[in-house]
Design a protein around this motif. Structure first.
Motif, PDB file in Angstrom:
ATOM      1  N   LYS A 165       3.742  -3.930  -6.021  1.00  0.00           N
ATOM      2  CA  LYS A 165       3.109  -3.991  -4.495  1.00  0.00           C
ATOM      3  C   LYS A 165       4.086  -3.128  -3.778  1.00  0.00           C
ATOM      4  CE  LYS A 165       6.554  -7.770  -3.875  1.00  0.00           C
ATOM      5  NZ  LYS A 165       7.330  -7.387  -4.883  1.00  0.00           N
ATOM      6  N   ALA A 166       3.281  -2.935  -2.595  1.00  0.00           N
ATOM      7  CA  ALA A 166       3.882  -2.065  -1.531  1.00  0.00           C
ATOM      8  C   ALA A 166       5.398  -2.611  -1.190  1.00  0.00           C
ATOM      9  CB  ALA A 166       3.224  -2.172  -0.239  1.00  0.00           C
ATOM     10  N   GLY A 167       6.294  -1.561  -1.223  1.00  0.00           N
ATOM     11  CA  GLY A 167       7.944  -1.703  -0.894  1.00  0.00           C
ATOM     12  C   GLY A 167       8.582  -1.643  -2.440  1.00  0.00           C
ATOM     13  N   ASP A 168       7.722  -1.745  -3.571  1.00  0.00           N
ATOM     14  CA  ASP A 168       8.626  -1.683  -4.862  1.00  0.00           C
ATOM     15  C   ASP A 168       9.056  -0.161  -5.109  1.00  0.00           C
ATOM     16  OD1 ASP A 168       8.255  -4.391  -5.079  1.00  0.00           O
ATOM     17  OD2 ASP A 168       6.769  -4.363  -6.588  1.00  0.00           O
ATOM     18  N   ASN A 179       8.036   5.215  -5.363  1.00  0.00           N
ATOM     19  CA  ASN A 179       7.934   4.575  -4.361  1.00  0.00           C
ATOM     20  C   ASN A 179       6.467   3.874  -4.038  1.00  0.00           C
ATOM     21  OD1 ASN A 179      10.507   4.988  -3.904  1.00  0.00           O
ATOM     22  ND2 ASN A 179      10.097   6.686  -2.793  1.00  0.00           N
ATOM     23  N   LEU A 181       3.365   2.288  -2.347  1.00  0.00           N
ATOM     24  CA  LEU A 181       2.882   2.255  -0.932  1.00  0.00           C
ATOM     25  C   LEU A 181       1.762   1.380  -0.726  1.00  0.00           C
ATOM     26  CD1 LEU A 181       2.782   5.994  -0.100  1.00  0.00           C
ATOM     27  CD2 LEU A 181       4.443   4.266   0.610  1.00  0.00           C
ATOM     28  N   TYR A 182       1.081   1.029  -1.742  1.00  0.00           N
ATOM     29  CA  TYR A 182      -0.120  -0.036  -2.040  1.00  0.00           C
ATOM     30  C   TYR A 182      -0.307  -0.580  -3.393  1.00  0.00           C
ATOM     31  CZ  TYR A 182      -4.328  -1.447   0.632  1.00  0.00           C
ATOM     32  OH  TYR A 182      -5.297  -2.369   1.140  1.00  0.00           O
ATOM     33  N   THR A 184      -0.737  -4.110  -0.644  1.00  0.00           N
ATOM     34  CA  THR A 184       0.290  -5.009  -0.311  1.00  0.00           C
ATOM     35  C   THR A 184       0.286  -6.485  -0.853  1.00  0.00           C
ATOM     36  OG1 THR A 184      -1.475  -5.935   1.411  1.00  0.00           O
ATOM     37  CG2 THR A 184       0.147  -3.876   2.171  1.00  0.00           C
ATOM     38  N   GLN A 185       1.224  -7.192  -0.888  1.00  0.00           N
ATOM     39  CA  GLN A 185       1.187  -8.445  -1.349  1.00  0.00           C
ATOM     40  C   GLN A 185       0.067  -9.419  -0.721  1.00  0.00           C
ATOM     41  OE1 GLN A 185       3.561  -9.845  -4.011  1.00  0.00           O
ATOM     42  NE2 GLN A 185       1.586 -11.108  -3.952  1.00  0.00           N
ATOM     43  N   ASP A 233       1.003   2.341   8.285  1.00  0.00           N
ATOM     44  CA  ASP A 233       2.133   1.405   8.067  1.00  0.00           C
ATOM     45  C   ASP A 233       3.567   2.120   7.768  1.00  0.00           C
ATOM     46  OD1 ASP A 233       0.705  -0.700   8.597  1.00  0.00           O
ATOM     47  OD2 ASP A 233       0.053  -1.179   6.398  1.00  0.00           O
ATOM     48  N   ASN A 234       3.515   3.586   7.497  1.00  0.00           N
ATOM     49  CA  ASN A 234       4.492   4.298   7.050  1.00  0.00           C
ATOM     50  C   ASN A 234       5.015   5.408   8.169  1.00  0.00           C
ATOM     51  OD1 ASN A 234       5.101   3.359   4.056  1.00  0.00           O
ATOM     52  ND2 ASN A 234       2.949   3.306   4.364  1.00  0.00           N
ATOM     53  N   ASN A 238       7.973   9.747   5.438  1.00  0.00           N
ATOM     54  CA  ASN A 238       7.853   8.786   4.146  1.00  0.00           C
ATOM     55  C   ASN A 238       6.562   9.282   3.312  1.00  0.00           C
ATOM     56  OD1 ASN A 238      10.340   7.919   4.558  1.00  0.00           O
ATOM     57  ND2 ASN A 238       9.530   6.246   5.642  1.00  0.00           N
TER      58      ASN A 238
END
Length: 346
Positions: A165-168, A179, A181-182, A184-185, A233-234, A238
């Motif tokens: 999920k995004a952020g992992d 990284n 990005l998509y 989302t949870q 969102d970024n 990044n």
């Protein structure tokens, strides 16, 4: 005597000027090999010397598997496969992996459960030739036979299953990270609960691979809505990457101007098969005109837009500072393809 001397000196000066110097508007005729400024990185003449190949710990290979996606990422300590081509391209996948000499996968990332991305996973899981340590996907349950079979096989073989999920951030070894990005949870939860209808392309795992100063954007089949969400969102810093894997095989449904501008790649790679293949291959006519025109408008040279059907297997090597991109076949096809697309529209 003094007048005679001055006259002779003046004649000699004019004579020397005519013999060698030329003038400020004359072209430099120094051979290209002795005059680096006359040799451009994008030169495509037959006499051009091969581009310098970078040596480094990171190797990324876009496998030539027809219409599907399959990208092999190798560091000194790990082999990672991102997508596994289509069902009818399994032999191509095996052939490409044989050429790379890879039988062990530390991670396989399946961006979404469409057949042209997960078509080869069952072959890899059931063939004793291959060892798979971990399979990652977006965690969204599907009902297709391919998806159900590979999930069953993961359980039978006790292979680690990781939901992304995004952020992992995945560790690919040797300082290389992926990284996520998509998706989302919130999106995953909404689809799995039935609150939102599934849309596999737009649930694709999208990630940015980073190795020191080098980066590459992996997009799966994510389309314009996903690109817009990621862009919003970024921070731009990044998202910037040296290389962009074109979304959805170079379809007009992806590659928004904002996204391409922000990623700001110097190369774009397209995985798509033969357009004339009527057996279920690239009947969509990928890559489409619109994204190609956007790439060119954003300053990406035509020769830096590579397509597996035209350019074969594409190899990227980086040492974390410099990188090289080497297609199996050198062919500058973009401008002719655009002309054909425009002619077909008339």
């Amino acid at each position: 005597m003094k007048k005679i001397f001055l006259t002779i000196l003046t004649i000699l000066m004019f004579t020397c000027t005519g013999c060698g110097g030329g003038n400020a508007n004359s072209q430099n005729t120094e051979p290209a090999e002795n005059n680096p400024s006359t040799v451009t990185e994008n030169a495509t003449t037959e006499t051009e010397k091969p581009k310098k190949q970078v040596k480094g710990n990171l190797k990324i290979t876009m496998l030539n598997v027809g219409q599907g996606d399959a990208i092999l990422v190798q560091t000194k300590t790990q082999n990672i496969l991102i997508d596994t081509s289509d069902m009818d391209e399994r032999s191509k996948l095996v052939s490409e992996l044989d050429k790379a000499g890879v039988t062990t996968f530390d991670k396989i990332i399946l961006t979404h459960p469409h057949a042209d991305h997960i078509g080869g996973i069952e072959k890899l899981l059931k063939d004793n030739k291959y060892t798979i340590k971990e399979v990652c996907d977006n965690g969204i349950a599907a009902t297709g036979k391919l998806y159900l079979n590979y999930m069953k096989e993961l359980k039978n073989q006790n292979i680690k299953h990781t939901v992304l999920k995004a952020g992992d951030v995945l560790d690919f070894g040797d300082g290389v990270t992926f990284n996520v990005l998509y998706p989302t949870q919130d999106l995953v939860d909404a689809v799995n609960s039935g609150a939102q209808k599934t849309d596999p392309n737009n649930e694709s795992v999208v990630g940015r691979l980073v190795y020191k100063k080098f980066s590459m954007m992996f997009t799966g089949d994510a389309e314009k809505p996903v690109e817009s969400n990621i862009w919003a969102d970024n921070d731009a810093k990044n998202l910037k990457c040296n290389i962009l894997k074109a979304g959805h095989h170079g379809s007009y449904t992806a590659s928004t101007e904002n996204f391409v501008q922000t990623v700001k790649p110097s190369y774009v790679l397209i995985s798509a098969g033969e357009p004339t293949d009527k057996r279920g291959g690239n009947t969509y006519g990928h890559p489409h005109l619109e994204p190609l025109e956007i790439y060119l408008a954003e300053g990406i040279p035509a020769e830096n837009i590579l397509w597996t059907w035209k350019n074969g297997t594409i190899v990227i090597v980086s040492n974390g500072k410099d990188f090289s991109v080497t297609p199996e076949i050198e062919e500058d096809w973009v401008n002719q393809w655009i002309q054909e697309k425009k002619a077909a529209k008339k």
